[in-house]
Design a protein around this motif. Structure first.
Motif, mmCIF file in Angstrom:
data_model
loop_
_atom_site.group_PDB
_atom_site.id
_atom_site.type_symbol
_atom_site.label_atom_id
_atom_site.label_comp_id
_atom_site.label_asym_id
_atom_site.label_seq_id
_atom_site.Cartn_x
_atom_site.Cartn_y
_atom_site.Cartn_z
ATOM 1 N N ILE A 95 9.609 19.613 -15.092
ATOM 2 C CA ILE A 95 10.769 20.189 -14.396
ATOM 3 C C ILE A 95 10.616 20.064 -12.886
ATOM 4 O O ILE A 95 11.549 19.658 -12.188
ATOM 5 N N VAL A 96 9.439 20.408 -12.356
ATOM 6 C CA VAL A 96 9.236 20.386 -10.903
ATOM 7 C C VAL A 96 8.762 19.019 -10.410
ATOM 8 O O VAL A 96 8.572 18.819 -9.211
ATOM 9 N N ASN A 97 8.547 18.093 -11.354
ATOM 10 C CA ASN A 97 8.136 16.718 -11.016
ATOM 11 C C ASN A 97 6.790 16.682 -10.301
ATOM 12 O O ASN A 97 6.602 15.954 -9.328
ATOM 13 N N ARG A 98 5.850 17.496 -10.811
ATOM 14 C CA ARG A 98 4.484 17.516 -10.295
ATOM 15 C C ARG A 98 3.517 17.703 -11.455
ATOM 16 O O ARG A 98 3.873 18.334 -12.459
ATOM 17 N N ASP A 99 2.308 17.167 -11.329
ATOM 18 C CA ASP A 99 1.303 17.324 -12.367
ATOM 19 C C ASP A 99 0.513 18.599 -12.106
ATOM 20 O O ASP A 99 -0.496 18.598 -11.393
ATOM 21 N N LEU A 100 0.970 19.698 -12.707
ATOM 22 C CA LEU A 100 0.326 20.982 -12.485
ATOM 23 C C LEU A 100 -1.027 21.081 -13.187
ATOM 24 O O LEU A 100 -1.848 21.927 -12.824
ATOM 25 N N LEU A 101 -1.264 20.223 -14.188
ATOM 26 C CA LEU A 101 -2.575 20.207 -14.831
ATOM 27 C C LEU A 101 -3.646 19.677 -13.881
ATOM 28 O O LEU A 101 -4.822 20.029 -14.001
ATOM 29 N N LYS A 102 -3.208 18.847 -12.924
ATOM 30 C CA LYS A 102 -4.130 18.280 -11.936
ATOM 31 C C LYS A 102 -4.218 19.165 -10.700
ATOM 32 O O LYS A 102 -5.314 19.411 -10.180
ATOM 33 N N GLU A 103 -3.089 19.614 -10.204
ATOM 34 C CA GLU A 103 -3.050 20.440 -8.993
ATOM 35 C C GLU A 103 -1.953 21.499 -9.147
ATOM 36 O O GLU A 103 -0.778 21.154 -9.292
ATOM 37 N N PRO A 104 -2.323 22.766 -9.203
ATOM 38 C CA PRO A 104 -3.614 23.371 -8.853
ATOM 39 C C PRO A 104 -4.710 23.213 -9.902
ATOM 40 O O PRO A 104 -5.852 23.569 -9.638
ATOM 41 N N GLY A 105 -4.373 22.713 -11.090
ATOM 42 C CA GLY A 105 -5.389 22.506 -12.110
ATOM 43 C C GLY A 105 -5.196 23.417 -13.312
ATOM 44 O O GLY A 105 -4.840 24.598 -13.158
ATOM 45 N N LEU A 106 -5.412 22.861 -14.488
ATOM 46 C CA LEU A 106 -5.280 23.661 -15.712
ATOM 47 C C LEU A 106 -6.270 24.815 -15.709
ATOM 48 O O LEU A 106 -5.959 25.908 -16.217
ATOM 49 N N HIS A 107 -7.449 24.597 -15.157
ATOM 50 C CA HIS A 107 -8.452 25.665 -15.152
ATOM 51 C C HIS A 107 -7.980 26.883 -14.357
ATOM 52 O O HIS A 107 -8.247 28.029 -14.741
ATOM 53 N N ARG A 108 -7.274 26.638 -13.257
ATOM 54 C CA ARG A 108 -6.778 27.747 -12.445
ATOM 55 C C ARG A 108 -5.651 28.513 -13.156
ATOM 56 O O ARG A 108 -5.649 29.749 -13.203
ATOM 57 N N SER A 109 -4.674 27.765 -13.689
ATOM 58 C CA SER A 109 -3.546 28.434 -14.344
ATOM 59 C C SER A 109 -4.003 29.165 -15.602
ATOM 60 O O SER A 109 -3.551 30.283 -15.885
ATOM 61 N N LEU A 110 -4.923 28.559 -16.357
ATOM 62 C CA LEU A 110 -5.418 29.201 -17.565
ATOM 63 C C LEU A 110 -6.233 30.446 -17.222
ATOM 64 O O LEU A 110 -6.136 31.477 -17.911
ATOM 65 N N PHE A 111 -7.016 30.369 -16.150
ATOM 66 C CA PHE A 111 -7.778 31.548 -15.721
ATOM 67 C C PHE A 111 -6.832 32.660 -15.288
ATOM 68 O O PHE A 111 -7.017 33.831 -15.668
ATOM 69 N N GLY A 112 -5.815 32.320 -14.485
ATOM 70 C CA GLY A 112 -4.871 33.332 -14.022
ATOM 71 C C GLY A 112 -4.155 34.006 -15.174
ATOM 72 O O GLY A 112 -3.967 35.236 -15.193
ATOM 73 N N ASP A 113 -3.760 33.224 -16.170
ATOM 74 C CA ASP A 113 -3.076 33.753 -17.348
ATOM 75 C C ASP A 113 -3.985 34.712 -18.112
ATOM 76 O O ASP A 113 -3.591 35.837 -18.467
ATOM 77 N N ASN A 114 -5.216 34.299 -18.382
ATOM 78 C CA ASN A 114 -6.121 35.107 -19.190
ATOM 79 C C ASN A 114 -6.713 36.280 -18.422
ATOM 80 O O ASN A 114 -6.987 37.336 -19.014
ATOM 81 N N PHE A 115 -6.907 36.111 -17.120
ATOM 82 C CA PHE A 115 -7.387 37.241 -16.318
ATOM 83 C C PHE A 115 -6.352 38.363 -16.331
ATOM 84 O O PHE A 115 -6.698 39.553 -16.408
#
Length: 364
Positions: free
Chosen positions: A247-267
């Motif tokens: 949708i936003v035409n950006r690779d969010l898995l790369k930047e900011p990174g899947l590790h960051r988004s997954l950490f934020g979600d689970n934290f």
């Protein structure tokens, strides 16, 4: 829709636009998000507080580069219901903390090994149909599912859906970025005309109220019942990030990174369990709002989070929002979930999946 001005992730929004755009996002998530605490038998005020706080923490962890609103997760309903029935809600909270902690560890592992394995485990030929089916299945649940349909509910549903659909296409200027908010207002007016509004809860609600915080208790058996949900919410999170990336035409898995988004979600889920709230997850409704309005600004998401926190402390305001009838929420959700479904189809088109290959046919 192609004529809409795109407001990108890092763009600042004028204050006169920020308030209605933020309220629009809060209304989009509100119906589904407060349903979970009702099913668990707890006060939704603490959930509104944690949804807002969790969203702000998610934005902080992802460096403001991943637009996502965190609402109540439905994935925990079945296992948490078993734990609540046998041990009590406090032990379900302990399970939420354990799942959130395990998710944070998983995020650290992904940080070390990278995210490219996703393309192998979930190639576009598999991810596209999965995302499409998620959206289409949710769309079915957002409709009028009662065995005996009240004509008044049907009227409100279609008025809301009509304003949302035609507004997304026909509105211009300022109105073109708030079609969901306008549809909610139109549906609310239709509900008032048809006589299905109930203000009794508003009259009895206190002006100010402190969210009902509570502490978790831990039991190994209860934790083991809830812990497998980590597989479901991780898959859901990856799917949401893939859709949002398109949708936003950006690779969010790369930047900011899947590790960051997954950490934020689970934290956020872990913290939810520690204060007595329900687990959180990135919300499809808000992804749908971004797809419709083309407003991706994290500032707007943060504004919605602040409004949610404010509502958790103002009893009458929270009760007033809860008077929004189900058919209004259903009409909005029907469109927004459908947008997720079309995003799955977009994955197939953008990736140029060749269905002449047996492998792609089998994966689909």
């Amino acid at each position: 829709m192609e004529n809409h001005t795109i407001i990108q992730v890092e763009d600042k929004v004028p204050f006169r636009l920020l308030i209605p755009l933020s309220i629009q996002h809060m209304f989009a998530m509100f119906g589904a998000s407060v349903l979970v605490p009702f099913l668990f038998g707890i006060n939704p005020a603490v959930v509104l507080f944690m949804n807002g706080l969790g969203t702000l923490l998610f934005i902080l962890v992802t460096k403001g580069k991943a637009p996502a609103y965190l609402g109540s997760s439905f994935a925990f309903l079945a296992p948490a219901g078993i734990v609540i029935a046998n041990w009590g809600y406090e032990y379900a909270l302990g399970g939420f903390v354990a799942v959130g902690f395990a998710g944070c560890i998983l995020a650290f592992i992904i940080y070390k090994v990278g995210y490219k394995w996703i393309d192998i485990v979930l190639p576009p030929a598999a991810m596209g149909p999965v995302v499409a089916l998620i959206g289409l299945e949710l769309s079915g649940n957002a409709g009028l599912l009662d065995e005996v349909i009240d004509p008044r509910n049907a009227i409100v549903f279609f008025v809301t859906l009509g304003f949302a659909v035609f507004g997304s296409v026909l509105f211009r200027g300022f109105l073109s970025v708030i079609p969901i908010l306008i549809a909610v207002i139109a549906g609310y007016v239709a509900a008032a005309i048809t006589g299905i509004l109930d203000f009794s809860a508003v009259m009895t609600a206190p002006i100010f109220a402190l969210p009902n915080f509570s502490a978790p208790k831990f039991d190994l058996q209860a934790i083991l019942i809830i812990l497998p949900v980590i597989l479901v919410i991780t898959s859901e999170h990856i799917g949401h990030q893939v859709v949002t990336s398109k949708i936003v035409n950006r690779d969010l898995l790369k930047e900011p990174g899947l590790h960051r988004s997954l950490f934020g979600d689970n934290f956020s889920t872990m913290l939810s369990g520690l204060i007595g709230s329900v687990p959180t997850t990135t919300y499809g409704e808000n992804i749908g709002v971004m797809a419709v309005t083309k407003v991706y600004s994290v500032q707007v998401i943060a504004g919605a989070a602040v409004f949610s926190i404010i509502c958790s402390f103002i009893g009458k305001l929270s009760a007033l929002i809860q008077t929004i009838p189900g058919p209004v929420i259903g009409g909005i959700s029907f469109l927004l979930y459908g947008m997720i479904g079309t995003s799955g189809l977009r994955i197939l088109v953008d990736s140029q999946v060749d269905y002449g290959k047996n492998r792609n046919q089998a994966l689909t």
